[in-house]
Design a protein around this motif. Structure first.
Motif, PDB file in Angstrom:
ATOM      1  N   GLU A 192      92.047  19.058  29.474  1.00  0.00           N
ATOM      2  CA  GLU A 192      92.035  17.627  29.518  1.00  0.00           C
ATOM      3  C   GLU A 192      92.017  16.972  30.699  1.00  0.00           C
ATOM      4  N   GLN A 193      92.409  17.709  31.916  1.00  0.00           N
ATOM      5  CA  GLN A 193      92.265  17.210  33.029  1.00  0.00           C
ATOM      6  C   GLN A 193      90.965  17.377  33.579  1.00  0.00           C
ATOM      7  N   HIS A 194      90.204  18.235  33.270  1.00  0.00           N
ATOM      8  CA  HIS A 194      88.750  18.444  33.900  1.00  0.00           C
ATOM      9  C   HIS A 194      87.602  17.925  32.626  1.00  0.00           C
ATOM     10  N   HIS A 195      88.191  17.309  31.723  1.00  0.00           N
ATOM     11  CA  HIS A 195      87.337  16.705  30.736  1.00  0.00           C
ATOM     12  C   HIS A 195      86.371  17.592  30.181  1.00  0.00           C
ATOM     13  N   LEU A 196      86.991  18.606  29.549  1.00  0.00           N
ATOM     14  CA  LEU A 196      86.286  19.791  28.913  1.00  0.00           C
ATOM     15  C   LEU A 196      86.618  19.875  27.585  1.00  0.00           C
ATOM     16  N   GLY A 197      85.428  20.194  26.747  1.00  0.00           N
ATOM     17  CA  GLY A 197      85.572  20.440  25.415  1.00  0.00           C
ATOM     18  C   GLY A 197      85.714  22.110  25.359  1.00  0.00           C
ATOM     19  N   GLN A 198      85.984  22.452  23.851  1.00  0.00           N
ATOM     20  CA  GLN A 198      85.985  23.902  23.711  1.00  0.00           C
ATOM     21  C   GLN A 198      84.889  24.693  24.040  1.00  0.00           C
ATOM     22  N   ALA A 199      83.647  24.199  23.917  1.00  0.00           N
ATOM     23  CA  ALA A 199      82.454  24.737  24.241  1.00  0.00           C
ATOM     24  C   ALA A 199      82.137  24.728  25.661  1.00  0.00           C
ATOM     25  N   ASP A 200      82.959  24.149  26.588  1.00  0.00           N
ATOM     26  CA  ASP A 200      82.640  24.049  27.970  1.00  0.00           C
ATOM     27  C   ASP A 200      83.158  25.368  28.968  1.00  0.00           C
ATOM     28  N   GLU A 227      93.824  20.100  46.854  1.00  0.00           N
ATOM     29  CA  GLU A 227      95.296  19.684  47.302  1.00  0.00           C
ATOM     30  C   GLU A 227      95.776  18.577  46.803  1.00  0.00           C
ATOM     31  N   TYR A 228      95.089  17.501  46.452  1.00  0.00           N
ATOM     32  CA  TYR A 228      95.252  16.140  45.768  1.00  0.00           C
ATOM     33  C   TYR A 228      95.897  16.590  44.715  1.00  0.00           C
ATOM     34  N   GLU A 229      95.051  17.460  43.784  1.00  0.00           N
ATOM     35  CA  GLU A 229      95.306  17.607  42.403  1.00  0.00           C
ATOM     36  C   GLU A 229      96.739  18.345  42.188  1.00  0.00           C
ATOM     37  N   ASN A 230      96.882  19.174  43.169  1.00  0.00           N
ATOM     38  CA  ASN A 230      98.118  20.129  43.047  1.00  0.00           C
ATOM     39  C   ASN A 230      99.250  19.273  43.455  1.00  0.00           C
ATOM     40  N   LYS A 231      99.056  18.042  44.189  1.00  0.00           N
ATOM     41  CA  LYS A 231     100.252  17.543  44.590  1.00  0.00           C
ATOM     42  C   LYS A 231     100.627  16.404  43.838  1.00  0.00           C
ATOM     43  N   ASP A 233      90.284   6.935  46.266  1.00  0.00           N
ATOM     44  CA  ASP A 233      89.813   7.993  47.072  1.00  0.00           C
ATOM     45  C   ASP A 233      89.491   9.539  46.454  1.00  0.00           C
ATOM     46  N   PHE A 234      90.250  10.063  45.580  1.00  0.00           N
ATOM     47  CA  PHE A 234      90.353  11.089  44.885  1.00  0.00           C
ATOM     48  C   PHE A 234      89.092  11.130  43.973  1.00  0.00           C
ATOM     49  N   ASN A 235      88.870  10.158  43.258  1.00  0.00           N
ATOM     50  CA  ASN A 235      87.822   9.821  42.327  1.00  0.00           C
ATOM     51  C   ASN A 235      86.425   9.868  43.086  1.00  0.00           C
ATOM     52  N   THR A 236      86.400   9.256  44.280  1.00  0.00           N
ATOM     53  CA  THR A 236      85.281   9.183  45.015  1.00  0.00           C
ATOM     54  C   THR A 236      84.926  10.570  45.549  1.00  0.00           C
ATOM     55  N   LEU A 237      85.934  11.222  46.161  1.00  0.00           N
ATOM     56  CA  LEU A 237      85.708  12.774  46.552  1.00  0.00           C
ATOM     57  C   LEU A 237      85.287  13.695  45.352  1.00  0.00           C
ATOM     58  N   VAL A 238      85.797  13.370  44.160  1.00  0.00           N
ATOM     59  CA  VAL A 238      85.365  14.364  42.947  1.00  0.00           C
ATOM     60  C   VAL A 238      83.673  13.704  42.601  1.00  0.00           C
ATOM     61  N   GLU A 279      89.609  32.231  37.570  1.00  0.00           N
ATOM     62  CA  GLU A 279      88.337  31.969  38.175  1.00  0.00           C
ATOM     63  C   GLU A 279      87.887  30.532  38.086  1.00  0.00           C
ATOM     64  N   ARG A 280      87.801  30.151  36.800  1.00  0.00           N
ATOM     65  CA  ARG A 280      87.057  28.599  36.529  1.00  0.00           C
ATOM     66  C   ARG A 280      88.143  27.667  37.312  1.00  0.00           C
ATOM     67  N   PHE A 281      89.101  27.498  36.935  1.00  0.00           N
ATOM     68  CA  PHE A 281      90.276  26.529  37.317  1.00  0.00           C
ATOM     69  C   PHE A 281      91.020  26.864  38.886  1.00  0.00           C
ATOM     70  N   ASN A 282      90.668  27.943  39.366  1.00  0.00           N
ATOM     71  CA  ASN A 282      91.347  28.430  40.449  1.00  0.00           C
ATOM     72  C   ASN A 282      92.815  28.170  40.623  1.00  0.00           C
ATOM     73  N   VAL A 283      93.589  28.800  39.623  1.00  0.00           N
ATOM     74  CA  VAL A 283      94.786  28.871  39.540  1.00  0.00           C
ATOM     75  C   VAL A 283      95.314  30.245  39.298  1.00  0.00           C
ATOM     76  N   SER A 284      96.664  30.274  39.382  1.00  0.00           N
ATOM     77  CA  SER A 284      97.444  31.812  39.312  1.00  0.00           C
ATOM     78  C   SER A 284      97.228  32.289  38.053  1.00  0.00           C
ATOM     79  N   ALA A 285      97.069  33.365  37.800  1.00  0.00           N
ATOM     80  CA  ALA A 285      97.260  34.044  36.480  1.00  0.00           C
ATOM     81  C   ALA A 285      98.613  33.857  35.973  1.00  0.00           C
ATOM     82  N   ASP A 286      99.547  33.581  36.779  1.00  0.00           N
ATOM     83  CA  ASP A 286     100.922  33.297  35.935  1.00  0.00           C
ATOM     84  C   ASP A 286     100.764  31.995  35.270  1.00  0.00           C
TER      85      ASP A 286
END
Length: 133
Positions: free
Chosen positions: A85-93, A63-67, A27-32, A123-130
């Motif tokens: 890794e989670q977002h399948h990004l390389g260094q140039a991305d 919400e699904y990722e956070n849980k 279900d998650f993959n379908t939403l992504v 900003e890119r990953f919508n996470v806290s600076a912490d």
């Protein structure tokens, strides 16, 4: 029955998977995939009629990722590597954060994340600076 509700009922079979919380990885993959397709259509046009759906899907995905994908404990370098890794990004991305060579140095422990890098990453990953301290 008003016209809007009648149209919603007629099309609900097609729309409901996009508005339901994912119950499993499939279900998650379908939403992504749907979110990626919508972002290709909408781009960064905040006034696009589908932007509300983009935000809704983004909230469900987040919400699904956070849980189900908790952040590992570690330093900023570890968090960056995990998110890439989670977002399948390389260094140039991550050009909004730094050049490929700078990202490489950060990941290899030769350079520390600075405030500008952390701001770009939050900003890119919508996470806290912490996450990066």
């Amino acid at each position: 029955m008003n016209v809007i509700i009648k149209q919603a009922v007629e099309h609900w079979h097609y729309v409901s998977p996009l508005l339901s919380k994912p119950n499993n990885q499939q279900d998650f993959n379908t939403l992504v995939e749907a979110l990626d397709d919508l972002l290709d259509i909408v781009g960064d046009d905040e006034s696009h009629p589908l932007m509300g759906l983009v935000h809704q899907l983004g909230d469900l995905v987040s919400e699904y990722e956070n849980k189900h994908t908790p952040m590992p404990q570690g330093d900023g370098r570890t968090a960056l590597a995990f998110l890439m890794e989670q977002h399948h990004l390389g260094q140039a991305d991550l050009p909004e954060v730094a050049t490929q060579s700078v990202i490489s140095e950060i990941l290899n422990g030769k350079r520390q994340l600075n405030i500008r890098h952390i701001k770009g990453l939050t900003e890119r990953f919508n996470v806290s600076a912490d996450t990066f301290f």
